[in-house]
Motif scaffolding. Structure first.
Motif, PDB file in Angstrom:
ATOM      1  N   ALA A  38       0.806  -1.219   0.000  1.00  0.00           N
ATOM      2  CA  ALA A  38       0.000   0.000   0.000  1.00  0.00           C
ATOM      3  C   ALA A  38       0.836   1.264   0.000  1.00  0.00           C
ATOM      4  CB  ALA A  38      -0.948  -0.006   1.195  1.00  0.00           C
ATOM      5  N   THR A  39       2.096   1.185   0.449  1.00  0.00           N
ATOM      6  CA  THR A  39       2.907   2.396   0.539  1.00  0.00           C
ATOM      7  C   THR A  39       3.665   2.698  -0.753  1.00  0.00           C
ATOM      8  OG1 THR A  39       4.819   1.206   1.447  1.00  0.00           O
ATOM      9  CG2 THR A  39       3.211   2.063   3.014  1.00  0.00           C
ATOM     10  N   VAL A  40       3.590   1.846  -1.742  1.00  0.00           N
ATOM     11  CA  VAL A  40       4.269   2.105  -3.008  1.00  0.00           C
ATOM     12  C   VAL A  40       3.374   2.995  -3.873  1.00  0.00           C
ATOM     13  CG1 VAL A  40       5.183   1.103  -5.132  1.00  0.00           C
ATOM     14  CG2 VAL A  40       5.524  -0.075  -2.954  1.00  0.00           C
ATOM     15  N   PRO A  41       3.812   4.208  -4.214  1.00  0.00           N
ATOM     16  CA  PRO A  41       2.992   5.072  -5.057  1.00  0.00           C
ATOM     17  C   PRO A  41       2.655   4.396  -6.385  1.00  0.00           C
ATOM     18  CG  PRO A  41       4.804   6.299  -4.098  1.00  0.00           C
ATOM     19  CD  PRO A  41       5.064   4.856  -3.804  1.00  0.00           C
ATOM     20  N   ALA A  42       1.445   4.643  -6.862  1.00  0.00           N
ATOM     21  CA  ALA A  42       0.960   3.984  -8.073  1.00  0.00           C
ATOM     22  C   ALA A  42       1.852   4.255  -9.278  1.00  0.00           C
ATOM     23  CB  ALA A  42      -0.471   4.430  -8.364  1.00  0.00           C
ATOM     24  N   ILE A  43       2.491   5.434  -9.322  1.00  0.00           N
ATOM     25  CA  ILE A  43       3.315   5.776 -10.476  1.00  0.00           C
ATOM     26  C   ILE A  43       4.433   4.763 -10.695  1.00  0.00           C
ATOM     27  CG2 ILE A  43       4.857   7.290  -9.131  1.00  0.00           C
ATOM     28  CD1 ILE A  43       3.635   7.900 -12.745  1.00  0.00           C
ATOM     29  N   PRO A 197      11.159  12.230 -12.220  1.00  0.00           N
ATOM     30  CA  PRO A 197      10.888  11.378 -13.384  1.00  0.00           C
ATOM     31  C   PRO A 197      11.645  11.804 -14.631  1.00  0.00           C
ATOM     32  CG  PRO A 197       9.031  12.835 -12.963  1.00  0.00           C
ATOM     33  CD  PRO A 197       9.988  13.039 -11.826  1.00  0.00           C
ATOM     34  N   VAL A 198      11.753  10.846 -15.552  1.00  0.00           N
ATOM     35  CA  VAL A 198      12.421  11.052 -16.839  1.00  0.00           C
ATOM     36  C   VAL A 198      11.394  10.839 -17.954  1.00  0.00           C
ATOM     37  CG1 VAL A 198      14.190  10.212 -18.425  1.00  0.00           C
ATOM     38  CG2 VAL A 198      14.641  10.254 -15.947  1.00  0.00           C
ATOM     39  N   TYR A 199      11.356  11.780 -18.887  1.00  0.00           N
ATOM     40  CA  TYR A 199      10.433  11.687 -20.022  1.00  0.00           C
ATOM     41  C   TYR A 199      11.205  11.672 -21.337  1.00  0.00           C
ATOM     42  CZ  TYR A 199       6.293  12.322 -17.126  1.00  0.00           C
ATOM     43  OH  TYR A 199       5.296  12.123 -16.211  1.00  0.00           O
ATOM     44  N   GLY A 200      10.503  11.291 -22.385  1.00  0.00           N
ATOM     45  CA  GLY A 200      11.083  11.290 -23.717  1.00  0.00           C
ATOM     46  C   GLY A 200      11.292  12.701 -24.239  1.00  0.00           C
ATOM     47  N   PRO A 201      11.768  12.828 -25.474  1.00  0.00           N
ATOM     48  CA  PRO A 201      12.156  14.133 -26.002  1.00  0.00           C
ATOM     49  C   PRO A 201      11.000  15.009 -26.492  1.00  0.00           C
ATOM     50  CG  PRO A 201      12.542  12.451 -27.639  1.00  0.00           C
ATOM     51  CD  PRO A 201      12.099  11.727 -26.396  1.00  0.00           C
ATOM     52  N   THR A 221       6.880  21.392 -15.229  1.00  0.00           N
ATOM     53  CA  THR A 221       5.631  21.602 -15.944  1.00  0.00           C
ATOM     54  C   THR A 221       4.651  20.515 -15.520  1.00  0.00           C
ATOM     55  OG1 THR A 221       6.212  20.193 -17.840  1.00  0.00           O
ATOM     56  CG2 THR A 221       6.809  22.527 -18.010  1.00  0.00           C
ATOM     57  N   VAL A 222       3.421  20.673 -15.949  1.00  0.00           N
ATOM     58  CA  VAL A 222       2.417  19.628 -15.790  1.00  0.00           C
ATOM     59  C   VAL A 222       2.733  18.496 -16.765  1.00  0.00           C
ATOM     60  CG1 VAL A 222      -0.022  19.089 -16.231  1.00  0.00           C
ATOM     61  CG2 VAL A 222       0.604  21.170 -14.985  1.00  0.00           C
ATOM     62  N   THR A 223       2.542  17.252 -16.330  1.00  0.00           N
ATOM     63  CA  THR A 223       2.665  16.103 -17.224  1.00  0.00           C
ATOM     64  C   THR A 223       1.408  15.249 -17.075  1.00  0.00           C
ATOM     65  OG1 THR A 223       3.628  14.460 -15.719  1.00  0.00           O
ATOM     66  CG2 THR A 223       5.146  16.073 -16.694  1.00  0.00           C
ATOM     67  N   ALA A 224       1.247  14.286 -17.962  1.00  0.00           N
ATOM     68  CA  ALA A 224       0.082  13.395 -17.899  1.00  0.00           C
ATOM     69  C   ALA A 224       0.038  12.626 -16.586  1.00  0.00           C
ATOM     70  CB  ALA A 224       0.106  12.429 -19.078  1.00  0.00           C
ATOM     71  N   ASP A 225       1.206  12.332 -16.030  1.00  0.00           N
ATOM     72  CA  ASP A 225       1.284  11.563 -14.785  1.00  0.00           C
ATOM     73  C   ASP A 225       1.227  12.449 -13.546  1.00  0.00           C
ATOM     74  OD1 ASP A 225       2.072   8.911 -16.140  1.00  0.00           O
ATOM     75  OD2 ASP A 225       3.589  10.318 -16.862  1.00  0.00           O
ATOM     76  N   TYR A 226       1.575  13.722 -13.714  1.00  0.00           N
ATOM     77  CA  TYR A 226       1.619  14.664 -12.595  1.00  0.00           C
ATOM     78  C   TYR A 226       0.813  15.912 -12.966  1.00  0.00           C
ATOM     79  CZ  TYR A 226       5.476  11.708 -11.001  1.00  0.00           C
ATOM     80  OH  TYR A 226       6.254  10.643 -10.587  1.00  0.00           O
ATOM     81  N   PRO A 227      -0.514  15.855 -12.843  1.00  0.00           N
ATOM     82  CA  PRO A 227      -1.361  16.974 -13.279  1.00  0.00           C
ATOM     83  C   PRO A 227      -1.152  18.257 -12.491  1.00  0.00           C
ATOM     84  CG  PRO A 227      -2.647  15.306 -12.105  1.00  0.00           C
ATOM     85  CD  PRO A 227      -1.298  14.713 -12.357  1.00  0.00           C
TER      86      PRO A 227
END
Length: 256
Positions: A38-43, A197-201, A221-227
């Motif tokens: 339960a303590t592992v964040p869903a991401i 986190p690391v995202y693509g280019p 910035t806002v990302t799909a995973d971090y609104p």
């Protein structure tokens, strides 16, 4: 010797409840198990290549064997994922195979769940500086002895990764299998040791370059995973490819 019916039934019930030899409860989470912590964040469930993912509430611990889930000329020829490769690789260089083969590793990444900006930005080390969602390590922008990656880039395979002397496969630059086959160029690709986190280019339809990012090769910035927005790194085609003048946040650890 006579055994009562009640004794026999009780003995059978106890035996049925006893665990099988060699079996034990596992509270870790990974792509092959429905067990959850339960303590592992869903991401972190997006790291599908992990052997296990656990947490103590402060750090998430990710264990991986570092093996890519895609084809490479660096697999032993006996492996089903072996695929020959020739032609050009990253940067338009003519591919030159290095003498190493991919081998299984024992990697444990301990990453802060709530990343914070570092007061002193530590330089990224040689070796793993983070982990991709397929369990493969990220390396920084340097070859050995802080040499430019220019010559070593010629040895990157068809998915822009390669193994070093001990057989540890890794990505210095954009991992093509993730950005062009498994996921997309704007997807979450993994995490650095500081938890960011690391995202693509690509972001919002634009292909980024280093000039769009800060000294640590990221921005907020806002990302799909971090609104609500978060600092995050990007791969780019130009130097420093993934990370610049050190970790943006306070880094965790990696053991191997």
């Amino acid at each position: 010797m006579k055994i009562s019916l009640l004794t026999a039934v009780t003995s059978l019930a106890v035996a049925a409840l006893a665990p099988l030899p060699g079996c034990k409860k596992d509270s870790s989470t990974n792509s092959n198990s429905s067990a959850t912590n339960a303590t592992v964040p869903a991401i972190y469930q997006k790291i599908y290549g992990a052997l296990s993912i656990t947490s103590d509430g402060t750090y998430v611990t990710i264990k991986t064997n570092g093996l890519p889930d895609h084809k490479s000329i660096y697999w032993p020829t006996s492996k089903s994922l072996y695929q020959t490769f020739s032609g050009t690789t990253f940067g338009g260089d003519t591919f030159v195979k290095n003498p190493n083969e991919i081998t299984s590793q024992t990697l444990t990444f301990k990453i802060p769940i709530n990343p914070t900006v570092a007061s002193n930005h530590a330089a990224t080390p040689f070796g793993p500086i983070g982990v991709a969602v397929n369990g493969v390590p990220f390396f920084n922008q340097y070859a050995a002895n802080y040499a430019a990656l220019t010559t070593e880039a010629q040895t990157l395979d068809q998915y822009w990764g390669h193994p070093q002397q001990s057989g540890q496969y890794h990505y210095h630059v954009e991992p093509l299998y993730l950005t062009q086959t498994k996921l997309t160029r704007s997807s979450l690709l993994g995490f650095l040791l500081d938890g960011f986190p690391v995202y693509g280019p690509e972001e919002n339809g634009k292909i980024l370059t280093s000039s769009d990012l800060d000294a640590y090769h990221g921005h907020t910035t806002v990302t799909a995973d971090y609104p609500n927005g978060i600092y995050h790194y990007h791969f780019t085609k130009d130097l420093p490819y993934l990370n610049g003048n050190g970790f943006y946040g306070t880094e965790g650890t990696v053991s191997q």
